[in-house]
Enzyme design. Structure first.
Site, mmCIF file in Angstrom:
data_model
loop_
_atom_site.group_PDB
_atom_site.id
_atom_site.type_symbol
_atom_site.label_atom_id
_atom_site.label_comp_id
_atom_site.label_asym_id
_atom_site.label_seq_id
_atom_site.Cartn_x
_atom_site.Cartn_y
_atom_site.Cartn_z
ATOM 1 N N HIS A 174 -0.830 -11.216 13.799
ATOM 2 C CA HIS A 174 -0.806 -10.047 12.918
ATOM 3 C C HIS A 174 -2.215 -9.725 12.407
ATOM 4 O O HIS A 174 -2.681 -8.587 12.523
ATOM 5 C CB HIS A 174 0.156 -10.307 11.761
ATOM 6 C CG HIS A 174 0.237 -9.189 10.782
ATOM 7 N ND1 HIS A 174 1.179 -8.199 10.846
ATOM 8 C CD2 HIS A 174 -0.533 -8.889 9.704
ATOM 9 C CE1 HIS A 174 0.993 -7.338 9.858
ATOM 10 N NE2 HIS A 174 -0.039 -7.738 9.139
ATOM 11 N N GLU A 175 -2.882 -10.727 11.865
ATOM 12 C CA GLU A 175 -4.212 -10.469 11.300
ATOM 13 C C GLU A 175 -5.198 -10.075 12.401
ATOM 14 O O GLU A 175 -6.056 -9.207 12.202
ATOM 15 C CB GLU A 175 -4.724 -11.679 10.512
ATOM 16 C CG GLU A 175 -3.781 -12.180 9.405
ATOM 17 C CD GLU A 175 -3.188 -11.103 8.518
ATOM 18 O OE1 GLU A 175 -3.801 -10.034 8.344
ATOM 19 O OE2 GLU A 175 -2.066 -11.309 8.003
ATOM 20 N N HIS B 48 -4.857 -6.440 13.277
ATOM 21 C CA HIS B 48 -5.533 -5.548 12.329
ATOM 22 C C HIS B 48 -6.965 -5.214 12.762
ATOM 23 O O HIS B 48 -7.534 -4.225 12.299
ATOM 24 C CB HIS B 48 -5.593 -6.193 10.944
ATOM 25 C CG HIS B 48 -4.415 -5.917 10.064
ATOM 26 N ND1 HIS B 48 -4.008 -4.636 9.741
ATOM 27 C CD2 HIS B 48 -3.585 -6.753 9.397
ATOM 28 C CE1 HIS B 48 -2.963 -4.709 8.918
ATOM 29 N NE2 HIS B 48 -2.682 -5.988 8.696
ATOM 30 N N GLU C 265 -6.726 -9.783 6.745
ATOM 31 C CA GLU C 265 -7.466 -9.467 7.963
ATOM 32 C C GLU C 265 -8.955 -9.223 7.713
ATOM 33 O O GLU C 265 -9.533 -8.280 8.248
ATOM 34 C CB GLU C 265 -6.828 -8.236 8.610
ATOM 35 C CG GLU C 265 -6.920 -6.924 7.785
ATOM 36 C CD GLU C 265 -5.783 -6.696 6.800
ATOM 37 O OE1 GLU C 265 -5.166 -7.688 6.339
ATOM 38 O OE2 GLU C 265 -5.519 -5.526 6.486
ATOM 39 N N ASP D 143 -0.095 -2.750 -5.745
ATOM 40 C CA ASP D 143 0.459 -4.108 -5.780
ATOM 41 C C ASP D 143 1.929 -4.089 -6.214
ATOM 42 O O ASP D 143 2.708 -4.941 -5.797
ATOM 43 C CB ASP D 143 -0.331 -5.014 -6.736
ATOM 44 C CG ASP D 143 -1.657 -5.471 -6.126
ATOM 45 O OD1 ASP D 143 -1.839 -5.319 -4.901
ATOM 46 O OD2 ASP D 143 -2.516 -5.965 -6.879
ATOM 47 N N TYR E 218 5.771 -2.056 6.686
ATOM 48 C CA TYR E 218 5.656 -2.937 7.853
ATOM 49 C C TYR E 218 6.786 -2.673 8.840
ATOM 50 O O TYR E 218 6.570 -2.331 9.994
ATOM 51 C CB TYR E 218 5.751 -4.414 7.420
ATOM 52 C CG TYR E 218 4.592 -4.943 6.618
ATOM 53 C CD1 TYR E 218 4.442 -4.620 5.275
ATOM 54 C CD2 TYR E 218 3.663 -5.802 7.187
ATOM 55 C CE1 TYR E 218 3.403 -5.133 4.522
ATOM 56 C CE2 TYR E 218 2.607 -6.327 6.446
ATOM 57 C CZ TYR E 218 2.485 -5.990 5.108
ATOM 58 O OH TYR E 218 1.458 -6.500 4.381
ATOM 59 N N GLU F 231 -0.089 -1.208 8.282
ATOM 60 C CA GLU F 231 0.828 -2.330 8.482
ATOM 61 C C GLU F 231 1.901 -2.067 9.544
ATOM 62 O O GLU F 231 2.244 -2.966 10.302
ATOM 63 C CB GLU F 231 1.449 -2.753 7.153
ATOM 64 C CG GLU F 231 0.421 -3.247 6.121
ATOM 65 C CD GLU F 231 -0.393 -4.456 6.564
ATOM 66 O OE1 GLU F 231 0.014 -5.125 7.540
ATOM 67 O OE2 GLU F 231 -1.441 -4.724 5.957
HETATM 68 N N1 BES Z 1 -3.279 -6.865 4.690
HETATM 69 C C1 BES Z 1 -2.122 -7.670 4.503
HETATM 70 C C2 BES Z 1 -2.116 -8.390 3.176
HETATM 71 C C3 BES Z 1 -2.221 -7.493 1.979
HETATM 72 C C4 BES Z 1 -1.558 -6.294 1.919
HETATM 73 C C5 BES Z 1 -2.968 -7.889 0.908
HETATM 74 C C6 BES Z 1 -1.675 -5.482 0.794
HETATM 75 C C7 BES Z 1 -3.083 -7.080 -0.206
HETATM 76 C C8 BES Z 1 -2.436 -5.870 -0.260
HETATM 77 C C9 BES Z 1 -1.952 -8.686 5.631
HETATM 78 O O1 BES Z 1 -2.362 -8.216 6.873
HETATM 79 C C10 BES Z 1 -0.495 -8.955 5.769
HETATM 80 O O2 BES Z 1 0.207 -8.047 6.095
HETATM 81 N N2 BES Z 1 -0.065 -10.181 5.535
HETATM 82 C C11 BES Z 1 1.304 -10.576 5.709
HETATM 83 C C12 BES Z 1 1.404 -11.309 7.030
HETATM 84 C C13 BES Z 1 2.621 -11.066 7.812
HETATM 85 C C14 BES Z 1 3.127 -9.676 7.917
HETATM 86 C C15 BES Z 1 2.533 -11.727 9.167
HETATM 87 C C16 BES Z 1 1.698 -11.481 4.561
HETATM 88 O O3 BES Z 1 0.852 -11.793 3.739
HETATM 89 O O4 BES Z 1 2.843 -11.867 4.477
HETATM 90 ZN ZN ZN Z 2 -1.032 -6.776 7.666
#
Ligand code: BES
Ligand code: ZN
Length: 589
Positions: free
Chosen positions: A287-288, A291, A263, A367, A375, A310
């Site tokens: 989703h993005e 955010h 996002e 990570d 989520y 999330e």
């Molecule tokens: N912000 C996250 C991606 C992220 C989280 C990167 C933690 C690094 C550390 C992003 O908004 C996200 O949640 N992406 C999901 C999308 C989905 C829930 C629609 C993904 O990457 O799967």
């Molecule tokens: Zn997210």
């Protein structure tokens, strides 16, 4: 001393950065940035200043008058990186750090021309969440300390720079063969939202405030896939208040991008796997976009409160989907989320502490703690609150929360206090303690229900007819595949594939759900397709089930290793680490 974020050396008692000015030379040959970062404080300060760094080579530290300042770069800690301790003389307004990044900077992926669609130019992109901004810029890398920034990037003249910021201008130096791109971010952001990419990129406008960026061969498809984005923003504004970031542009990433989306403000990064031709995966974009309110405007104060980013965003995403496609479609997304949550909870059985919403992550790399729990458990918790107070009251509370904490950072305690203040008694009524501090799902959690879900579940264990599935969306296909009774046989898999040609599918969410099921059965027919996905896509959501599926079965374990050996160079560093973890776990077992 007050370090409030277990993942940062930033100290409350020290001067706080208000603005960053970054000047960097992007050198593809050495895979480094040669840079100078100037951090300007909220007010003049003195005494110790601790910055976060990771794998940076520091060449000099000076003050606003170019006077050298004493500093120590401490030995690197595994999760936090290396503390850069600077001593500020009285009335220091700013420090400038001259430094170089490492070719292995954890936030950067440098791609060879052969790893791009066009094949002619290299590509570079950043991915800073959660703790990687410090591998690109020395700074106070905690979401509590927001900063505005300006950036000036020098790149090969054939390339374009895009940033999660506002474009200021581009000048070219023909003799030197370089272009200098200037960007500026007027809204204050947490450091994890610092983002840029460099490559051969074209763009097309979708609306006055939305533009799609992609490599030229993919631009038309991306424009078609994301055409609904302006309508989504309008729907989101009606729900959550005005969009505060002026523009919402979308960058189509190289296939190695490890996430579905990121996002980054003003410029969301999206995996190219979303481009399947029928807009059936645009919930990632919703989703993005969501955010922009939950996460970017109101930001988790540290990775320990990640669910506030999330969980709220999944809730907001499904409200946007509901507004656009109706209650039933949103309910199917929720049902699928619940299934995936239940699977994730089983995977984390040995680490129940990571299945709480409020986590304690001192000594834990975010990570490694990453999962769907914040989520989907976060979403389920917010739905429980909504069910308790009613939608109208919930919406009013949510808008008040977003207004109260806009451009701020929140902890779970802030959330609790705000909810208790505006909707007294609600926390107790939904047993918030069990949700926030208990493992797994509380017994009171209601499963999402819908008529279409019931219809799918009634078919579990059968090979349906074409007329029964003709109207199914990709979400319904995934729910059906999830509902296939386990253990599943090769015969069942073959029957399904013969009838529905699932292995040839182009929707990656459905395809990977299918391939994982077939691997569970030991169905060899799908192996070439599994290999093909794993050698062309680096999204971790797909790497995880496919490598786990291959590695679980002794007959395909060597194939897992061999495929990784071939694909590894094309994966992002965190994607690589994920696969290494999966392979290590089977070696240890
Ligand atoms: N912000 C996250 C991606 C992220 C989280 C990167 C933690 C690094 C550390 C992003 O908004 C996200 O949640 N992406 C999901 C999308 C989905 C829930 C629609 C993904 O990457 O799967
Ligand atoms: Zn997210």
């Amino acid at each position: 001393m007050a370090r409030r974020d277990p993942h940062s050396y930033a100290d409350d008692a020290q001067p706080q950065t208000e603005e960053l000015a970054l000047i960097a030379d992007v050198d593809f040959a050495s895979r480094t940035l040669r840079a100078a970062a100037t951090l300007t404080f909220r007010g003049p300060g003195e005494g110790p200043l601790d910055l976060d760094t990771r794998d940076l080579t520091i060449d000099a530290v000076v003050d606003q008058d170019d006077q050298p300042l004493p500093y120590t770069l401490h030995p690197a800690e595994p999760i936090l990186g290396a503390r850069l301790a600077i001593t500020l003389p009285a009335a220091t307004r700013a420090v400038t750090i001259r430094y170089r990044t490492s070719p292995d900077a954890s936030a950067l992926q440098w791609l060879e021309p052969a790893q791009t669609l066009g094949g002619a130019q290299p590509f570079l992109f950043s991915q800073c969440q959660a703790l990687h901004a410090r591998s690109v810029v020395p700074l106070q890398d905690t979401p509590r300390i927001r900063l505005r920034y300006t950036a000036e990037l020098t790149v090969p003249r054939a390339l374009t720079v895009v940033m999660a910021a506002a474009h200021v201008g581009r000048t070219e130096d023909e003799a030197a063969g370089v272009a200098i791109e200037r960007w500026s971010m007027p809204e204050p952001i947490p450091p994890y939202l610092f983002a840029f990419a460099v490559g051969l990129l074209w763009s097309q406008d979708l609306s006055p405030r939305c533009r799609v960026w992609a490599e030229p061969p993919q631009l038309a498809a991306a424009v078609h896939e994301f055409a609904e984005v302006e309508a989504m923003i309008t729907a989101a504004e009606a729900l959550f208040g005005p969009y505060e970031w002026e523009r919402f542009d979308v960058l189509t990433m190289p296939p190695s991008f490890p996430y579905g989306g990121m996002e980054n403000p003003r410029l969301t990064f999206i995996t190219p796997t979303v481009i399947c031709g029928d807009r059936s995966l645009v919930s990632v974009l919703a989703h993005e976009l969501a955010h922009s309110w939950t996460g970017n405007l109101v930001t988790n104060a540290s990775a320990e409160h990640f669910w506030l980013n999330e969980g709220f965003t999944v809730y907001a995403e499904r409200r946007i989907i509901e507004a656009q496609d109706g209650v039933e479609v949103a309910a199917l997304h929720a049902a699928l989320g619940r299934r995936e949550l239940e699977r994730t909870l089983r995977r984390f059985e040995a680490r129940p502490e990571l299945t709480r919403l409020r986590t304690h992550l001192a000594g834990v790399d975010p990570d490694d703690a990453y999962s769907l729990v914040p989520y989907e458990k976060g979403y389920a918790f917010l739905r429980a609150i909504e069910a308790q107070v009613g939608r109208e009251a919930f919406d009013e509370w949510l808008r008040g929360y977003l207004t109260m904490f806009r451009f701020g950072a929140v902890t779970t305690e802030d959330f609790v206090a705000h909810l208790e203040w505006r909707l007294p008694g609600t926390l107790a009524a939904v047993d918030a303690d069990a949700w926030l501090d208990g493992p797994g799902l509380p017994g009171s959690a209601r499963p999402p229900r819908s008529e279409r879900l019931d219809a799918i579940e009634a078919l579990a264990g059968t090979i349906p007819d074409h007329d029964q599935t003709a109207a199914w969306s990709p979400t319904e296909w995934q729910l059906f595949l999830d509902a296939v009774p386990r253990p599943v046989s090769v015969a069942t898999c073959r029957a399904l594939d013969d009838r529905f040609d699932l292995t040839a599918g182009s929707n990656h969410d459905v395809l990977v759900t299918w391939l994982a099921l077939a691997l569970e059965a030991g169905d060899d027919v799908v192996l070439p397709r599994v290999e093909q996905v794993l050698t062309t896509v680096g999204r971790m959501k797909y790497l995880r089930p496919l490598y786990a599926g291959l590695a679980r079965n002794p007959a395909t374990r060597d194939l897992a290793r061999a495929t990784f050996a071939r694909a590894r160079a094309g994966y992002h560093p965190i994607g690589r680490a994920l696969v290494e973890g999966i392979l290590r776990a089977v070696d240890a077992a």
